[in-house]
Design a protein around this motif. Sequence first.
Motif, PDB file in Angstrom:
ATOM      1  N   SER A 133       0.858  -1.185   0.000  1.00 25.88           N
ATOM      2  CA  SER A 133       0.000   0.000   0.000  1.00 25.88           C
ATOM      3  C   SER A 133       0.890   1.229   0.000  1.00 25.88           C
ATOM      4  O   SER A 133       1.812   1.328   0.815  1.00 25.88           O
ATOM      5  CB  SER A 133      -0.899  -0.003   1.238  1.00 25.88           C
ATOM      6  OG  SER A 133      -1.481   1.283   1.381  1.00 25.88           O
ATOM      7  N   LEU A 134       0.616   2.157  -0.904  1.00 27.66           N
ATOM      8  CA  LEU A 134       1.427   3.382  -0.958  1.00 27.66           C
ATOM      9  C   LEU A 134       0.899   4.460  -0.010  1.00 27.66           C
ATOM     10  O   LEU A 134       1.409   5.571  -0.001  1.00 27.66           O
ATOM     11  CB  LEU A 134       1.480   3.938  -2.384  1.00 27.66           C
ATOM     12  CG  LEU A 134       2.183   3.080  -3.443  1.00 27.66           C
ATOM     13  CD1 LEU A 134       2.416   3.897  -4.712  1.00 27.66           C
ATOM     14  CD2 LEU A 134       3.507   2.532  -2.929  1.00 27.66           C
ATOM     15  N   SER A 135      -0.111   4.109   0.781  1.00 24.22           N
ATOM     16  CA  SER A 135      -0.641   5.118   1.704  1.00 24.22           C
ATOM     17  C   SER A 135       0.260   5.242   2.929  1.00 24.22           C
ATOM     18  O   SER A 135       0.480   4.270   3.658  1.00 24.22           O
ATOM     19  CB  SER A 135      -2.052   4.738   2.158  1.00 24.22           C
ATOM     20  OG  SER A 135      -2.427   5.603   3.203  1.00 24.22           O
ATOM     21  N   ASN A 136       0.760   6.431   3.152  1.00 26.69           N
ATOM     22  CA  ASN A 136       1.616   6.649   4.324  1.00 26.69           C
ATOM     23  C   ASN A 136       0.846   7.322   5.455  1.00 26.69           C
ATOM     24  O   ASN A 136       1.436   7.970   6.314  1.00 26.69           O
ATOM     25  CB  ASN A 136       2.870   7.453   3.947  1.00 26.69           C
ATOM     26  CG  ASN A 136       2.527   8.783   3.301  1.00 26.69           C
ATOM     27  OD1 ASN A 136       1.403   8.979   2.866  1.00 26.69           O
ATOM     28  ND2 ASN A 136       3.483   9.681   3.259  1.00 26.69           N
ATOM     29  N   LEU A 137      -0.468   7.163   5.462  1.00 28.54           N
ATOM     30  CA  LEU A 137      -1.251   7.727   6.569  1.00 28.54           C
ATOM     31  C   LEU A 137      -1.016   6.922   7.843  1.00 28.54           C
ATOM     32  O   LEU A 137      -0.967   7.465   8.937  1.00 28.54           O
ATOM     33  CB  LEU A 137      -2.742   7.728   6.226  1.00 28.54           C
ATOM     34  CG  LEU A 137      -3.156   8.588   5.027  1.00 28.54           C
ATOM     35  CD1 LEU A 137      -4.645   8.485   4.759  1.00 28.54           C
ATOM     36  CD2 LEU A 137      -2.761  10.056   5.261  1.00 28.54           C
ATOM     37  N   LEU A 138      -0.857   5.595   7.692  1.00 34.50           N
ATOM     38  CA  LEU A 138      -0.683   4.750   8.876  1.00 34.50           C
ATOM     39  C   LEU A 138       0.701   4.105   8.946  1.00 34.50           C
ATOM     40  O   LEU A 138       1.064   3.530   9.956  1.00 34.50           O
ATOM     41  CB  LEU A 138      -1.759   3.639   8.889  1.00 34.50           C
ATOM     42  CG  LEU A 138      -3.209   4.119   8.936  1.00 34.50           C
ATOM     43  CD1 LEU A 138      -4.183   2.974   8.705  1.00 34.50           C
ATOM     44  CD2 LEU A 138      -3.501   4.777  10.289  1.00 34.50           C
ATOM     45  N   THR A 139       1.455   4.161   7.856  1.00 35.13           N
ATOM     46  CA  THR A 139       2.790   3.548   7.809  1.00 35.13           C
ATOM     47  C   THR A 139       3.784   4.624   7.364  1.00 35.13           C
ATOM     48  O   THR A 139       3.521   5.333   6.399  1.00 35.13           O
ATOM     49  CB  THR A 139       2.800   2.402   6.765  1.00 35.13           C
ATOM     50  OG1 THR A 139       1.746   1.486   7.087  1.00 35.13           O
ATOM     51  CG2 THR A 139       4.122   1.651   6.749  1.00 35.13           C
ATOM     52  N   PRO A 140       4.929   4.752   8.063  1.00 37.85           N
ATOM     53  CA  PRO A 140       5.894   5.779   7.652  1.00 37.85           C
ATOM     54  C   PRO A 140       6.394   5.531   6.229  1.00 37.85           C
ATOM     55  O   PRO A 140       6.604   4.375   5.835  1.00 37.85           O
ATOM     56  CB  PRO A 140       7.042   5.627   8.662  1.00 37.85           C
ATOM     57  CG  PRO A 140       6.523   4.780   9.757  1.00 37.85           C
ATOM     58  CD  PRO A 140       5.363   3.995   9.232  1.00 37.85           C
ATOM     59  N   TRP A 141       6.591   6.603   5.474  1.00 34.45           N
ATOM     60  CA  TRP A 141       6.994   6.482   4.070  1.00 34.45           C
ATOM     61  C   TRP A 141       8.329   5.756   3.924  1.00 34.45           C
ATOM     62  O   TRP A 141       8.519   4.980   2.985  1.00 34.45           O
ATOM     63  CB  TRP A 141       7.014   7.864   3.410  1.00 34.45           C
ATOM     64  CG  TRP A 141       7.421   7.800   1.975  1.00 34.45           C
ATOM     65  CD1 TRP A 141       8.510   8.388   1.405  1.00 34.45           C
ATOM     66  CD2 TRP A 141       6.762   7.075   0.918  1.00 34.45           C
ATOM     67  NE1 TRP A 141       8.566   8.077   0.061  1.00 34.45           N
ATOM     68  CE2 TRP A 141       7.501   7.265  -0.263  1.00 34.45           C
ATOM     69  CE3 TRP A 141       5.621   6.266   0.863  1.00 34.45           C
ATOM     70  CZ2 TRP A 141       7.148   6.692  -1.482  1.00 34.45           C
ATOM     71  CZ3 TRP A 141       5.267   5.693  -0.358  1.00 34.45           C
ATOM     72  CH2 TRP A 141       6.024   5.903  -1.500  1.00 34.45           C
ATOM     73  N   GLU A 142       9.259   5.955   4.871  1.00 33.35           N
ATOM     74  CA  GLU A 142      10.573   5.278   4.803  1.00 33.35           C
ATOM     75  C   GLU A 142      10.386   3.762   4.827  1.00 33.35           C
ATOM     76  O   GLU A 142      11.084   3.015   4.141  1.00 33.35           O
ATOM     77  CB  GLU A 142      11.486   5.678   5.981  1.00 33.35           C
ATOM     78  CG  GLU A 142      11.809   7.165   6.092  1.00 33.35           C
ATOM     79  CD  GLU A 142      10.589   7.996   6.477  1.00 33.35           C
ATOM     80  OE1 GLU A 142       9.853   7.582   7.398  1.00 33.35           O
ATOM     81  OE2 GLU A 142      10.356   9.054   5.836  1.00 33.35           O
ATOM     82  N   GLN A 143       9.439   3.307   5.632  1.00 31.21           N
ATOM     83  CA  GLN A 143       9.159   1.869   5.732  1.00 31.21           C
ATOM     84  C   GLN A 143       8.604   1.349   4.396  1.00 31.21           C
ATOM     85  O   GLN A 143       8.985   0.274   3.918  1.00 31.21           O
ATOM     86  CB  GLN A 143       8.150   1.642   6.869  1.00 31.21           C
ATOM     87  CG  GLN A 143       7.685   0.216   7.046  1.00 31.21           C
ATOM     88  CD  GLN A 143       8.796  -0.683   7.531  1.00 31.21           C
ATOM     89  OE1 GLN A 143       9.532  -0.332   8.428  1.00 31.21           O
ATOM     90  NE2 GLN A 143       8.938  -1.849   6.916  1.00 31.21           N
ATOM     91  N   ILE A 144       7.716   2.134   3.803  1.00 31.48           N
ATOM     92  CA  ILE A 144       7.126   1.737   2.518  1.00 31.48           C
ATOM     93  C   ILE A 144       8.240   1.664   1.462  1.00 31.48           C
ATOM     94  O   ILE A 144       8.281   0.724   0.659  1.00 31.48           O
ATOM     95  CB  ILE A 144       6.008   2.721   2.108  1.00 31.48           C
ATOM     96  CG1 ILE A 144       4.874   2.688   3.150  1.00 31.48           C
ATOM     97  CG2 ILE A 144       5.467   2.389   0.720  1.00 31.48           C
ATOM     98  CD1 ILE A 144       3.810   3.755   2.965  1.00 31.48           C
ATOM     99  N   CYS A 145       9.156   2.628   1.485  1.00 34.35           N
ATOM    100  CA  CYS A 145      10.257   2.625   0.508  1.00 34.35           C
ATOM    101  C   CYS A 145      11.145   1.403   0.697  1.00 34.35           C
ATOM    102  O   CYS A 145      11.613   0.819  -0.286  1.00 34.35           O
ATOM    103  CB  CYS A 145      11.105   3.896   0.643  1.00 34.35           C
ATOM    104  SG  CYS A 145      10.299   5.297  -0.100  1.00 34.35           S
ATOM    105  N   ARG A 146      11.389   1.007   1.941  1.00 35.43           N
ATOM    106  CA  ARG A 146      12.183  -0.210   2.179  1.00 35.43           C
ATOM    107  C   ARG A 146      11.509  -1.409   1.538  1.00 35.43           C
ATOM    108  O   ARG A 146      12.144  -2.261   0.925  1.00 35.43           O
ATOM    109  CB  ARG A 146      12.361  -0.445   3.681  1.00 35.43           C
ATOM    110  CG  ARG A 146      13.620   0.197   4.268  1.00 35.43           C
ATOM    111  CD  ARG A 146      14.019  -0.434   5.589  1.00 35.43           C
ATOM    112  NE  ARG A 146      13.042  -0.193   6.641  1.00 35.43           N
ATOM    113  CZ  ARG A 146      12.948   0.975   7.312  1.00 35.43           C
ATOM    114  NH1 ARG A 146      13.765   1.961   7.030  1.00 35.43           N
ATOM    115  NH2 ARG A 146      12.046   1.137   8.246  1.00 35.43           N
ATOM    116  N   ARG A 147      10.204  -1.477   1.677  1.00 33.99           N
ATOM    117  CA  ARG A 147       9.479  -2.616   1.105  1.00 33.99           C
ATOM    118  C   ARG A 147       9.465  -2.558  -0.417  1.00 33.99           C
ATOM    119  O   ARG A 147       9.595  -3.591  -1.094  1.00 33.99           O
ATOM    120  CB  ARG A 147       8.047  -2.650   1.653  1.00 33.99           C
ATOM    121  CG  ARG A 147       8.047  -3.025   3.129  1.00 33.99           C
ATOM    122  CD  ARG A 147       6.676  -2.967   3.740  1.00 33.99           C
ATOM    123  NE  ARG A 147       6.752  -3.311   5.156  1.00 33.99           N
ATOM    124  CZ  ARG A 147       5.845  -2.975   6.072  1.00 33.99           C
ATOM    125  NH1 ARG A 147       4.790  -2.271   5.720  1.00 33.99           N
ATOM    126  NH2 ARG A 147       5.989  -3.329   7.316  1.00 33.99           N
TER     127      ARG A 147
END
Length: 252
Positions: free
Chosen positions: A138-152
Amino acid sequence: MNTGKLYLVGIGPGDAGHLTPAAAAAIAESEDLVGYRYYIEQVAQDASNQTLHSMELGQELERAALAVDLAYAGKTVAVVSSGDAGIYGMAGPVFRVLTDRQWDGIGPTVETVPGVSALQSSAALLGSPLMQDFCAISLSNLLTPWEQICRRLNAAAAGDFVAVLYNPRSRRRVTQLDEARRIFLEHRPATTPVGVVRHAFRPEQAVSLSDLSRLDGEQLVIDMFTTVVIGNSNTYVHNGRMVTPRGYEAKQ
Ligand code: SAH
């Protein structure tokens, strides 16, 4: 104590044909329906017999708490999500509230009714893109930090996973998809097929094929009703269908 029943119901992509009989039965049995207005109005059987508790974006925990309260009070309640309730759906907030309330696992009864998730409905419309290992991000960073999403995103791109992107772009979040595309371009050619499915199995349905070089959200409408499927190094397009062969040996 006479506690009720809590159904976590996935209603599929949007049309009645992809709502499972089990989901329809759980909804019909419920006295109270909780969910986004758009979804509960779609599935409510007879408004006079059911109390509808519609919610707006951002009210998930509040509505989950209401559903849990109603179930503890003895009601049969269905909390509805689009697709599958357990995939970026209402199952998360509901189990969070149950944990906070130290739910004993017995009362209220909690039953999850699986639904057809956007990754399945999108893949079905595109061809067979999910034929090798894939992941959902999910590209939504409302509940997950964007850095974490980028790592994934980096890990998925480096691991040659087919990637299904949920929540790709909203009116306020406009940079995430471009960043994701940049990360994938570090690991895959610009010609890598990308499938874009908007409003799968709804009247507004639009299915498009693009590639990593053109995925800039300019030519295509990509919003919160859209799922984006990025192919792996084996994925190709044949007669308008996005195909990931079943085995790596097939594309020689
Ligand atoms: N629980 C849902 C996902 C909710 S997150 C499921 O399992 O499908 C919301 C995101 O799901 C949207 O931003 C979009 O990326 C995707 N989505 C949900 N329904 C869709 C549909 N009918 N067509 C395309 N994408 C959809």
